[in-house]
Motif scaffolding. Sequence first.
Motif, PDB file in Angstrom:
ATOM      1  N   ALA A  82       0.837  -1.088  -0.051  1.00  0.00           N
ATOM      2  CA  ALA A  82       0.123  -0.062   0.112  1.00  0.00           C
ATOM      3  C   ALA A  82       0.720   1.341  -0.040  1.00  0.00           C
ATOM      4  O   ALA A  82       0.442   2.456  -0.741  1.00  0.00           O
ATOM      5  CB  ALA A  82      -0.816  -0.114   1.296  1.00  0.00           C
ATOM      6  N   ASP A  83       1.922   1.291   0.703  1.00  0.00           N
ATOM      7  CA  ASP A  83       2.964   2.443   1.048  1.00  0.00           C
ATOM      8  C   ASP A  83       3.435   2.817  -0.295  1.00  0.00           C
ATOM      9  O   ASP A  83       3.680   3.718  -0.971  1.00  0.00           O
ATOM     10  CB  ASP A  83       3.724   2.292   2.109  1.00  0.00           C
ATOM     11  N   MET A  91       2.650   1.405  -3.586  1.00  0.00           N
ATOM     12  CA  MET A  91       1.506   1.994  -4.583  1.00  0.00           C
ATOM     13  C   MET A  91       1.379   3.293  -4.398  1.00  0.00           C
ATOM     14  O   MET A  91       1.361   3.959  -5.483  1.00  0.00           O
ATOM     15  CB  MET A  91       0.429   1.125  -4.407  1.00  0.00           C
ATOM     16  N   LYS A  92       1.193   3.995  -3.304  1.00  0.00           N
ATOM     17  CA  LYS A  92       0.848   5.202  -2.997  1.00  0.00           C
ATOM     18  C   LYS A  92       2.150   6.111  -3.494  1.00  0.00           C
ATOM     19  O   LYS A  92       2.102   7.275  -4.046  1.00  0.00           O
ATOM     20  CB  LYS A  92       0.646   5.858  -1.436  1.00  0.00           C
ATOM     21  N   SER A  93       3.243   5.721  -2.880  1.00  0.00           N
ATOM     22  CA  SER A  93       4.718   6.329  -3.244  1.00  0.00           C
ATOM     23  C   SER A  93       4.969   6.693  -4.672  1.00  0.00           C
ATOM     24  O   SER A  93       5.317   7.486  -5.356  1.00  0.00           O
ATOM     25  CB  SER A  93       5.881   5.883  -2.887  1.00  0.00           C
ATOM     26  N   GLY A 108       2.258   6.595  -6.977  1.00  0.00           N
ATOM     27  CA  GLY A 108       1.167   7.125  -7.588  1.00  0.00           C
ATOM     28  C   GLY A 108       0.126   6.184  -8.304  1.00  0.00           C
ATOM     29  O   GLY A 108      -0.625   6.628  -9.170  1.00  0.00           O
ATOM     30  N   ASP A 120      -1.739   4.188  -6.332  1.00  0.00           N
ATOM     31  CA  ASP A 120      -3.040   3.582  -5.673  1.00  0.00           C
ATOM     32  C   ASP A 120      -4.280   4.332  -6.071  1.00  0.00           C
ATOM     33  O   ASP A 120      -4.179   5.277  -6.991  1.00  0.00           O
ATOM     34  CB  ASP A 120      -3.008   4.089  -4.254  1.00  0.00           C
ATOM     35  N   HIS A 125      -6.544   6.530  -5.050  1.00  0.00           N
ATOM     36  CA  HIS A 125      -7.020   7.995  -5.013  1.00  0.00           C
ATOM     37  C   HIS A 125      -6.007   8.597  -5.707  1.00  0.00           C
ATOM     38  O   HIS A 125      -6.327   9.744  -6.294  1.00  0.00           O
ATOM     39  CB  HIS A 125      -6.831   8.475  -3.557  1.00  0.00           C
ATOM     40  N   SER A 126      -4.578   8.287  -5.953  1.00  0.00           N
ATOM     41  CA  SER A 126      -3.725   9.169  -6.936  1.00  0.00           C
ATOM     42  C   SER A 126      -4.017   8.752  -8.201  1.00  0.00           C
ATOM     43  O   SER A 126      -3.891   9.846  -9.031  1.00  0.00           O
ATOM     44  CB  SER A 126      -2.173   8.442  -6.656  1.00  0.00           C
TER      45      SER A 126
END
Length: 664
Positions: free
Chosen positions: A602-603, A605-607, A609, A611, A613-614
Motif C-alpha cells: 500500500a505504501d 503503490m501510493k509512493s 502514484g 493507488d 486515489h492518486s
Amino acid sequence: MKRILDCITEPSQLSCLTNDELNILAHELREEIISVTAKTGGHVASSLGAIEIIVAVHSLINSPTDKFVFDVGHQAYAHKLLTGRLKNFPTLRSFGGISGFTNPAESKHDVHAAGHASDSLSIALGLAKARAIRGSNEKIVALIGDAGISGGMAFEALNIIGQMQLPLVIILNDNEMSISKNVGALMKHLGALRSSDTYRNTRDATQRRLEAQGKLGSAAVNVGRSMKDSVKQLFLPQSSMMYEQLGIVCTPPLNGHNIEQLRDFLRMALATNGPVLMHVVTHKGEGFAPAIQNPVQFHGVGAYNPQTGEMLPKPAHAPSYTSVFSDALVNEGRNDNTIVAITAAMRGGTGTEAFFHAFPDRSIDVGIAEENAVGMAAGLAIAGMKPVVAIYSTFLQRAFDQIIIDNALINTNVVFAIDRAGLVGADGATHHGVFDIAYLRMIPQLKILAPSNEAELVCALHTALVTPGPVALRYPRGNGWGVDIPSVPQTFEVGKSNTVREGKQVAVLAFGEMVKVALDAADELAKYDVSVRVVDMRWVKPLDEQAILQAAQTQLVVSIEDGVIAGGVGEEVQHVLALHNVHTPSLALGIEDEFVPHGSPADLMKSVGLDAHSVAQRILDAYHATQNVLDGVASPAAHQPTEPAEPTEPTEPTEPIEPIEPHN
C-alpha cells in the motif's frame, strides 16, 4: 545489564573480544533478530543460521577496507546489527526503514546490493582483480550458500577464480536448503559428505597440518603444481575433488556454529596467497526451535509469536493468486497428461508443490538455475509435452536469452507462469516484478496475458495451455478479489479485452492488477461527474487495437500498468493511436524511471502514484487539461463532488504481510 551488542558501533570492535565474548555476542544477536522479526517479519531462518559465520568474519577483517560479500543478502541481519544499524533495526523492511538485504546506499559496510543468488563469487573476483591491479592488500571474503553455489553464475566464477589464483576466501554455508529442500547431484554429494565419519576423523588432523605449515602456502594453491602431492594429502578427497581440479583449496566440513573453529580456519585461509573454500555446515534457524523444525516457513515470514513461533492470525481474505494457480495447475494436469511443471528452487513459493505431489513424474525442480529451467522447457515442448515454467518475475529475468532463442524463435508450446508481478512489498528493488512486461513485450511470437483477478487467472492458465506458441501469464502476489472460481475455465479469445465498466468521458485501459485500481478510481471520479469506462485488457500482447480505438472516442485515453513505463505496454497503446492518426489526448500510468524501495504494498503503490486515489487525481488533472484545451472553461475548482456512485467492485484492497521468498 548492558549487552555487548549495545556497545558495538563498528565491526572492527569484534577483534578485541575473546571467543567466549564472541559467543555471548552471537547469543545476543540471535535474541535481537528473533525479537524484531517477530514484529516485522523477514528472513528469519537463514539469518539465524549464519550468525556465527558473520561474527567470526568480522572479528578477523577490517570492514569496510576489507570486503565481506554476501550472496542473496537475506542472511545478513547479524551483519546489519554489527555495522551500526542496531538502533534502526526495528524498521527492518518497512517503508523508509532499513532494507532486508545488503545495500551500499544504506551502509559503507555493504559491498553490493544483494538480492539474487549466485552472484557473490563474480563480485568478489572483480574486487580481487581490482586489488591486484592497484597493488593493495585488502582481504576479501565471500559468503555463499550451498544452493547459491549450484547456480550457473557461481560455477562460471569458480572456473576463473581457479585460473586467476588471486587471494580470496569463499565460505560455503552448507545448510541443505535454499527455500525448499535443495536438489541436484552437488547437493547429494554435500549431503553424503556431511554424514560421513571421515569428516570427524580427519578434521583435527587436517587442522594440525595447516597449523604446522603456518599458512596454506603457494604449493597448495598453484594450479600448475603437483596437486596430487600437496592438496590431496592435506584435504578430504571427496570434499575437495571438484574444487581441487579448479585450483581452489578446500577445507573439510567445519562446524558453522563453533566460533573458535571458524576463526582458526579463517585466520589461516586469510593468510594464504590463493583462493580457499571453507566448507561450513550450519543449521537454518539455529537457536530458535520453531525455525529449525520448519525452515521453509521461517525462510520468509510475517509477524509471529517469538516464544512459540506461531504465526500471528491475519484477517480472513480471499485466496492468494499463488494458491489459485496451484489448484488450477493440478486440475489442468488431471485433464492433460502432457503437462509438466518446472520450477527453480521455488516449489512452495510458486504454488507448484501440489502438482509435484500429484504428478511427481511430471514435475521438475532444477534448483537455482532459471536458464536451465527455460531451456529444458524448450526441449520438453519439442518432444510434445506442455511445460509450465513457474518462476517469480524478478528471477525470470535471468533466463531472458533462453526465452528468446530456445523458445520464442522456434515457437515452442511453453507456458511461463510469472508469479510476483508488480510491486511485491518489503523485499524491495531487487524483487519487484516491474520489468517483465517491458522485457517480454518486445519478443516476437510470445503472447502475454495479464489476468485481473483469481477467476481470470484460472481462465488465463487454461487459455495459455491451449494456445499455440509460447505464452506468459503474469499475476501479483497476495490475495485476489474474492470472486467465484469457475468450475470450467473459459478460453479467452487471443487479443480480445473485456469492458468491465461503461463510461463516456474517460477510458481507462487497465492491465492485470490495475483493473481493480482503475475501478476504484472510477468510483472516486464519479463523485466529480466524470464518467469513466474501464477496460480489462487481459492481453498485453497482442493488444486489442479495436478497444484502443473505441477508447479514443472519449475525451481522454488512460493506460495503467504495474510495470515500468519505459518499454511498457502504455507506450504501445500510444503507438497504436499514432499509427491510426488518432489525436485523442492520452496518459500512460506506471512505474517511472526509478528503482522502487521496500515497504508495504500500500505504501509503495501510493509512493509511485498507483493507488486508487492518486490515479483518480492524475486522471482528473489530465481530464481538466483536455477540457481547458477544448473549451477554455473547465477547471479543477469547477468540479465539486456529488453523491458517491455505487461501487461496481470491492473497494477494500487486501495486502499480504509475508515477505517474498527470495531464493535468489
